[in-house]
Design a protein around this motif. Structure first.
Motif, PDB file in Angstrom:
ATOM      1  N   ASN A 165       0.737  -1.229  -0.262  1.00 13.39           N
ATOM      2  CA  ASN A 165       0.022  -0.346   0.354  1.00 13.39           C
ATOM      3  C   ASN A 165       1.013   1.789   0.357  1.00 13.39           C
ATOM      4  N   LYS A 166       0.285   2.282  -1.012  1.00 10.01           N
ATOM      5  CA  LYS A 166       1.262   3.694  -0.500  1.00 10.01           C
ATOM      6  C   LYS A 166       0.521   3.933  -0.976  1.00 10.01           C
ATOM      7  N   GLU A 167       1.125   5.525  -0.809  1.00 11.09           N
ATOM      8  CA  GLU A 167      -0.275   6.741  -0.916  1.00 11.09           C
ATOM      9  C   GLU A 167       0.262   6.936  -3.266  1.00 11.09           C
ATOM     10  N   ARG A 168      -0.371   7.806  -3.195  1.00 16.95           N
ATOM     11  CA  ARG A 168      -1.218   8.193  -4.983  1.00 16.95           C
ATOM     12  C   ARG A 168       0.520   8.659  -4.777  1.00 16.95           C
ATOM     13  N   ASN A 169       0.765   8.434  -6.594  1.00 14.39           N
ATOM     14  CA  ASN A 169       2.642   9.519  -6.167  1.00 14.39           C
ATOM     15  C   ASN A 169       3.328   8.962  -5.223  1.00 14.39           C
ATOM     16  N   GLU A 170       3.561   8.461  -4.375  1.00 16.37           N
ATOM     17  CA  GLU A 170       4.436   7.656  -3.456  1.00 16.37           C
ATOM     18  C   GLU A 170       5.497   6.845  -3.836  1.00 16.37           C
ATOM     19  N   ILE A 171       6.719   6.988  -4.242  1.00 14.84           N
ATOM     20  CA  ILE A 171       8.150   6.707  -4.640  1.00 14.84           C
ATOM     21  C   ILE A 171       8.161   5.862  -3.368  1.00 14.84           C
ATOM     22  N   LEU A 172       8.484   4.498  -3.674  1.00 17.39           N
ATOM     23  CA  LEU A 172       9.363   3.847  -2.339  1.00 17.39           C
ATOM     24  C   LEU A 172      10.701   3.346  -2.337  1.00 17.39           C
ATOM     25  N   SER A 173      11.737   3.481  -2.108  1.00 10.37           N
ATOM     26  CA  SER A 173      12.585   2.569  -2.007  1.00 10.37           C
ATOM     27  C   SER A 173      12.249   1.486  -2.797  1.00 10.37           C
TER      28      SER A 173
END
Length: 648
Positions: A165-173
């Motif tokens: 799960n991630k926020e909209r436009n969030e970029i995860l390493s």
């Protein structure tokens, strides 16, 4: 729970007789305490024996059983590897499920339990789902969606089938992505009820949810595959949350060989039911004896009555510390058991794992306190004695400042998180003039060592390898006689050669496979971490340099397969013993912790007409009956107008 809840169990059924007989058997054993159950089946079988099984169940059952006829159209293909669902078949099933929902609503049932006919449920599943007091909740099951993949749940966090799960436009390493992925999967392995973003196949739906309008109709502006996705999105839009119960994992007979373990699952269910009362009393007595004490007169605790001998010895060493603590703090403890939740119990052939909550009333000179603690017990299934104990509070902190040492000594797992090196392992035969030099030159940018097994090439493939890796550590073994008629022997030979070099990580590529360039940027981040032992990638079957194929039989890129693995010298690796399509790595790699990576892998071996013709001849010659693969897929290799998608 209120008495006499009205439950409808519904299922659209098109099933082989050997699976359906088990499905019905498990339905008969559902615990019906305070429940009134009816059944609604849509018979879409093309096997008269399966239809007869439903009729016999209807005649023998004391409960009401409704059977309606389905359309019996469409060709549903199920192979030893996977199931193939056509679009029109999906929406036919959706219409069947909607028909069951309509019946539920018109007849005012309290709940609808929708279950696929290849799902075998624990007898306590229905009670557990109802007791959760959720409007929409599924019992979990785990499936190898492809035979050479790891087990995954039928629930997910968001989108079509994402566990992160991630926020909209969030970029995860990669590290952030890995942690979220692992946290979700590991959470589902623990008994409990958890909120999810998608579910299906074994789902309890409340009257309230049905009245709000949940259904399986296709959402016209949504491209997600499968009717369950559309159901879940519609439910969320209606303000309904989705949950999964992991207390009693169901068993999924996804392919025929899953039938081999159905008796094991049955025995587990029987054992669970029969032992629940005994385990309840055993646990209560153990906790009461273990945690009831007064510093003026510490009760003697008969460890041999509850603990296996080896663990009793280790426990006695800690016992002195416990007594010392009680005396120093002048503690008086009277145990008040709030909850021994034997619902949270897992029984297998050797071990019984129990999670129970209890309350302690601690009284000392300076303070009175009441806290809830969690006890994790592991019992031997034969002796019914405790082999392992772990006590924590709700913050997951050790109780009384200590944890009893684990009895079971695990084999050491290598988890070096710095300065790891990558060894490329590749099997080749007559690859000159194809993609070998291009593939090796690209791999040389990010690997540290190379192991090549040449299967008696008759061209200059070996010379190409030596040229590309002239400045790199290269182990090259040449077979005098080729053995590609029995692939598993070659794959195991390559594995053994690579293992003898004591690698950190092994990258398994074939001579026609090449990663995107961005592999060079992320590869060190992937391997220099302690948590994962393999990474799985999507492989795209390129039909030319700029297009990959996607249709009914060609969709390998929709699944993740392991190519990069950490070598664990203390792990017992097992192979799939098949002469063709055996897999390039051991089949039990999924017992180790792993993760997916979004870097794409191109498979160029189909990218010219000549190569396709050659493989077509080879596969039909090696596997003329489709014993190890899919015969229809072999025949589709030479399709003149395949569906191609541009590589982005």
């Amino acid at each position: 729970m209120d008495k006499n809840r009205q439950i409808l169990i519904g299922s659209p059924i098109r099933q082989s007789c050997d699976i359906l007989v088990n499905f019905i058997s498990f339905l008969k054993n559902i615990v019906k305490k305070n429940l009134s159950i009816n059944y609604f089946f849509i018979d879409d079988n093309d096997d008269v024996n399966s239809s007869n099984l439903l009729k016999n169940f209807s005649l023998e059952s004391n409960d009401k059983v409704i059977i309606e006829k389905g359309d019996k159209i469409d060709n549903y293909i199920r192979t030893d590897n996977m199931h193939y669902w056509k679009e029109n078949l999906i929406w036919k099933i959706a219409e069947y499920k909607n028909r069951i929902i309509d019946y539920t609503k018109k007849n005012h049932y309290d709940y609808l339990f929708l279950i696929d006919s290849d799902i075998m449920v624990h007898p306590k599943t229905l009670l557990s789902l109802i007791n959760s007091n959720k409007d929409i909740i599924s019992e979990i099951f785990w499936t190898r969606w492809q035979k050479d993949s790891g087990e995954l749940p039928q629930v997910w966090v968001c989108d079509e089938y994402s566990f992160v799960n991630k926020e909209r436009n969030e970029i995860l390493s990669q590290d952030e992505f890995n942690k979220k992925y692992t946290d979700f999967i590991e959470k589902l392995k623990k008994p409990g009820v958890y909120e999810v973003g998608g579910l299906g196949a074994c789902t309890l739906i409340s009257k309230e949810a049905i009245e709000k309008g949940v259904n399986f109709n296709k959402i016209y502006n949504l491209s997600f595959w499968g009717e369950d996705r559309h159901f879940c999105i519609r439910a969320a839009a209606l303000g309904l949350k989705l949950y999964v119960d992991t207390t009693y994992p169901a068993y999924h007979i996804y392919r025929k060989d899953n039938l081999e373990k159905i008796e094991e699952f049955k025995n587990k269910c029987i054992c669970d039911i029969n032992k629940s009362l005994y385990i309840d009393n055993f646990t209560r007595n153990f906790l009461k004896n273990f945690y009831s004490y007064d510093y003026n007169n510490i009760n003697k605790f008969d460890v041999n009555k509850y603990l296996c001998s080896a663990y009793a010895d280790k426990f006695n060493k800690d016992k002195n510390n416990i007594i010392k603590y009680i005396l120093e703090k002048k503690l008086i403890c009277n145990i008040n058991i709030l909850d021994i939740n034997t619902d949270k119990i897992n029984i297998n052939e050797n071990k019984i794992n129990i999670i129970c909550k209890f309350q302690l009333e601690n009284k000392s000179i300076t303070e009175d306190s009441t806290k809830i603690f969690i006890c994790n017990l592991q019992l031997n299934n034969q002796t019914m004695l405790i082999e392992n104990i772990n006590f924590t509070n709700n913050d997951n902190k050790p109780l009384f400042g200590y944890n009893i040492l684990d009895l079971l000594e695990e084999r050491i797992r290598i988890n070096k998180d710095k300065k790891n090196k990558i060894t490329l392992a590749m099997l080749i035969r007559n690859e000159s003039g194809k993609f070998l030099e291009r593939v090796l030159t690209h791999a040389a940018k990010y690997v540290d060592n190379v192991v090549i097994l040449d299967d008696a090439s008759e061209d200059n493939s070996v010379e190409i390898c030596k040229k590309v890796f002239e400045n790199m550590a290269l182990t090259l073994v040449q077979n005098k006689k080729h053995g590609f008629n029995n692939e598993v022997i070659l794959r195991k030979q390559l594995w053994e050669i690579t293992a003898s070099t004591n690698p950190d990580w092994i990258l398994f590529l074939d001579a026609d496979e090449i990663f995107e360039d961005r592999i060079c940027k992320v590869i060190r981040e992937l391997i220099n971490q302690p948590n994962f032992d393999y990474y799985a990638f999507r492989l795209y079957d390129m039909w030319d340099e700029n297009h990959y194929r996607e249709d009914f039989y060609w969709k390998s890129h929709k699944y993740y397969r392991p190519f990069l693995i950490r070598y664990q010298p203390n792990f017992n690796y097992n192979w799939q013993e098949k002469p063709l399509h055996c897999g390039r790595i051991p089949e039990n790699i999924f017992s180790l912790p792993g993760c997916i990576c979004y870097v794409k892998l191109k498979h160029l071996g189909w990218s010219t007409k000549e190569l396709r013709q050659s493989k077509y001849i080879r596969y039909l010659k090696a596997d003329p009956e489709g014993k190890y693969g899919i015969l229809e897929q072999y025949k589709s290799i030479l399709d003149e107008n395949p569906r191609l998608i541009k590589w982005e």
